[in-house]
Design a protein around this motif. Structure first.
Motif, PDB file in Angstrom:
ATOM      1  N   THR A 109       0.849  -1.194   0.000  1.00 14.65           N
ATOM      2  CA  THR A 109       0.000   0.000   0.000  1.00 14.65           C
ATOM      3  C   THR A 109       0.880   1.237   0.000  1.00 14.65           C
ATOM      4  O   THR A 109       1.828   1.339   0.787  1.00 14.65           O
ATOM      5  CB  THR A 109      -0.925   0.029   1.233  1.00 14.65           C
ATOM      6  OG1 THR A 109      -1.735  -1.146   1.219  1.00 14.65           O
ATOM      7  CG2 THR A 109      -1.829   1.244   1.219  1.00 14.65           C
ATOM      8  N   VAL A 110       0.564   2.153  -0.895  1.00 18.58           N
ATOM      9  CA  VAL A 110       1.182   3.473  -0.888  1.00 18.58           C
ATOM     10  C   VAL A 110       0.296   4.360  -0.023  1.00 18.58           C
ATOM     11  O   VAL A 110      -0.893   4.525  -0.314  1.00 18.58           O
ATOM     12  CB  VAL A 110       1.299   4.048  -2.323  1.00 18.58           C
ATOM     13  CG1 VAL A 110       1.726   5.511  -2.284  1.00 18.58           C
ATOM     14  CG2 VAL A 110       2.274   3.222  -3.154  1.00 18.58           C
ATOM     15  N   LEU A 111       0.859   4.864   1.068  1.00 20.55           N
ATOM     16  CA  LEU A 111       0.132   5.793   1.937  1.00 20.55           C
ATOM     17  C   LEU A 111       0.614   7.197   1.610  1.00 20.55           C
ATOM     18  O   LEU A 111       1.783   7.518   1.812  1.00 20.55           O
ATOM     19  CB  LEU A 111       0.381   5.467   3.408  1.00 20.55           C
ATOM     20  CG  LEU A 111      -0.256   6.426   4.422  1.00 20.55           C
ATOM     21  CD1 LEU A 111      -1.781   6.467   4.283  1.00 20.55           C
ATOM     22  CD2 LEU A 111       0.137   6.050   5.845  1.00 20.55           C
ATOM     23  N   LEU A 112      -0.278   8.007   1.057  1.00 21.42           N
ATOM     24  CA  LEU A 112       0.092   9.370   0.690  1.00 21.42           C
ATOM     25  C   LEU A 112      -0.246  10.324   1.830  1.00 21.42           C
ATOM     26  O   LEU A 112      -1.363  10.301   2.345  1.00 21.42           O
ATOM     27  CB  LEU A 112      -0.626   9.796  -0.591  1.00 21.42           C
ATOM     28  CG  LEU A 112      -0.156   9.025  -1.831  1.00 21.42           C
ATOM     29  CD1 LEU A 112      -1.142   7.940  -2.176  1.00 21.42           C
ATOM     30  CD2 LEU A 112       0.046   9.941  -3.008  1.00 21.42           C
ATOM     31  N   VAL A 113       0.747  11.113   2.225  1.00 24.55           N
ATOM     32  CA  VAL A 113       0.559  12.135   3.254  1.00 24.55           C
ATOM     33  C   VAL A 113       1.054  13.465   2.688  1.00 24.55           C
ATOM     34  O   VAL A 113       1.845  13.486   1.757  1.00 24.55           O
ATOM     35  CB  VAL A 113       1.322  11.784   4.569  1.00 24.55           C
ATOM     36  CG1 VAL A 113       0.799  10.494   5.183  1.00 24.55           C
ATOM     37  CG2 VAL A 113       2.820  11.704   4.336  1.00 24.55           C
ATOM     38  N   ASP A 114       0.587  14.550   3.248  1.00 19.41           N
ATOM     39  CA  ASP A 114       0.962  15.893   2.784  1.00 19.41           C
ATOM     40  C   ASP A 114       2.290  16.287   3.425  1.00 19.41           C
ATOM     41  O   ASP A 114       2.393  16.386   4.650  1.00 19.41           O
ATOM     42  CB  ASP A 114      -0.145  16.873   3.168  1.00 19.41           C
ATOM     43  CG  ASP A 114       0.017  18.244   2.520  1.00 19.41           C
ATOM     44  OD1 ASP A 114       1.165  18.686   2.318  1.00 19.41           O
ATOM     45  OD2 ASP A 114      -1.009  18.877   2.225  1.00 19.41           O
ATOM     46  N   ILE A 138       4.543   1.921   1.711  1.00 15.72           N
ATOM     47  CA  ILE A 138       5.467   2.909   1.148  1.00 15.72           C
ATOM     48  C   ILE A 138       4.795   4.259   1.373  1.00 15.72           C
ATOM     49  O   ILE A 138       3.684   4.492   0.885  1.00 15.72           O
ATOM     50  CB  ILE A 138       5.686   2.676  -0.362  1.00 15.72           C
ATOM     51  CG1 ILE A 138       6.289   1.287  -0.595  1.00 15.72           C
ATOM     52  CG2 ILE A 138       6.567   3.775  -0.952  1.00 15.72           C
ATOM     53  CD1 ILE A 138       6.122   0.774  -2.006  1.00 15.72           C
ATOM     54  N   VAL A 139       5.431   5.132   2.147  1.00 18.46           N
ATOM     55  CA  VAL A 139       4.839   6.448   2.420  1.00 18.46           C
ATOM     56  C   VAL A 139       5.341   7.430   1.362  1.00 18.46           C
ATOM     57  O   VAL A 139       6.545   7.591   1.161  1.00 18.46           O
ATOM     58  CB  VAL A 139       5.207   6.956   3.833  1.00 18.46           C
ATOM     59  CG1 VAL A 139       4.589   8.335   4.080  1.00 18.46           C
ATOM     60  CG2 VAL A 139       4.728   5.960   4.897  1.00 18.46           C
ATOM     61  N   ILE A 140       4.402   8.053   0.666  1.00 21.48           N
ATOM     62  CA  ILE A 140       4.723   9.088  -0.315  1.00 21.48           C
ATOM     63  C   ILE A 140       4.257  10.419   0.272  1.00 21.48           C
ATOM     64  O   ILE A 140       3.077  10.587   0.573  1.00 21.48           O
ATOM     65  CB  ILE A 140       4.016   8.828  -1.666  1.00 21.48           C
ATOM     66  CG1 ILE A 140       4.465   7.495  -2.279  1.00 21.48           C
ATOM     67  CG2 ILE A 140       4.254   9.995  -2.628  1.00 21.48           C
ATOM     68  CD1 ILE A 140       5.881   7.438  -2.789  1.00 21.48           C
ATOM     69  N   ALA A 141       5.215  11.325   0.471  1.00 31.06           N
ATOM     70  CA  ALA A 141       4.907  12.644   1.036  1.00 31.06           C
ATOM     71  C   ALA A 141       4.741  13.628  -0.121  1.00 31.06           C
ATOM     72  O   ALA A 141       5.717  14.042  -0.749  1.00 31.06           O
ATOM     73  CB  ALA A 141       6.018  13.078   1.985  1.00 31.06           C
ATOM     74  N   THR A 142       3.485  13.958  -0.430  1.00 31.53           N
ATOM     75  CA  THR A 142       3.158  14.763  -1.616  1.00 31.53           C
ATOM     76  C   THR A 142       3.374  16.255  -1.385  1.00 31.53           C
ATOM     77  O   THR A 142       3.569  16.700  -0.260  1.00 31.53           O
ATOM     78  CB  THR A 142       1.688  14.536  -2.028  1.00 31.53           C
ATOM     79  OG1 THR A 142       0.830  14.958  -0.951  1.00 31.53           O
ATOM     80  CG2 THR A 142       1.418  13.068  -2.337  1.00 31.53           C
TER      81      THR A 142
END
Length: 194
Positions: A109-114, A138-142
């Motif tokens: 799971t890609v967890l997108l956070v700001d 996988i944390v994606i910091a957008t």
């Protein structure tokens, strides 16, 4: 990764509608306005395969996107958006839980956070939920482009500490505007797509 083909296959609301080909799936989870659609579009180099909206909370189904006829991105409804009824939020929650807990094709799971802000309570709950079910994260910091370069290390530290990231979890700062972080994101994803 070079993406030659990407298409939406189905917008599903139940298991009966999921694709049956057992290709690997990567779920994309995050707050309603965190930029999941922009992330998908930048990763596959398409302007608007995944529809972006100025109104958060638009994704109300599990959207299966086939990439290179090899794997799926599965965009799940965003969380933390107040302008939908409690009943609707509960229905989305059940649909997302059913998918995350029962889907054998789901690889990570890609967890997108700001990137601009500390994680929200909902971000923390989602991270803990994924870890509870032993799902690789996988944390994606957008929205990386919106943070001054001098502030980036500090922001990254805040995100890592607040989420209490486990050592095996990766966090990647990402910008859908500039493409920064795209290669690192593909690199992190590729190990789950074999």
């Amino acid at each position: 990764m070079k993406v030659n083909h990407a298409d939406i296959v189905i917008s599903a609301v139940s298991q009966a509608q999921y694709p049956e080909d057992q290709k690997p799936e990567i779920a994309l989870a995050g707050r309603s306005n965190v930029g999941k659609s922009s992330f998908i579009n930048k990763m596959i180099q398409r302007k608007n395969l995944a529809r972006t909206s100025s109104k958060p909370g638009k994704t109300q189904t599990l959207n299966f996107y086939i990439i290179n006829d090899a794997f799926y991105f599965v965009d799940v409804p965003g969380y933390g958006y107040a302008k939908v009824s409690k009943r609707e939020r509960e229905a989305w929650g059940r649909m997302v839980e059913e998918y995350l807990q029962t889907r054998e094709a789901l690889q990570a799971t890609v967890l997108l956070v700001d990137f601009r802000h500390p994680p929200t309570e909902d971000d923390l709950i989602m991270y803990d939920y994924l870890k509870y079910f032993d799902l690789p994260v996988i944390v994606i910091a957008t929205k990386l482009d919106k943070v001054k370069k001098s502030q980036r290390d500090k922001q990254l530290k805040v995100l890592k500490e607040e989420l209490e990231l486990e050592p095996e979890d990766v966090i990647i700062p990402f910008s859908a505007e500039t493409g920064e972080g795209k290669d690192q994101a593909w690199q992190a994803l590729s190990s789950y797509l074999v």
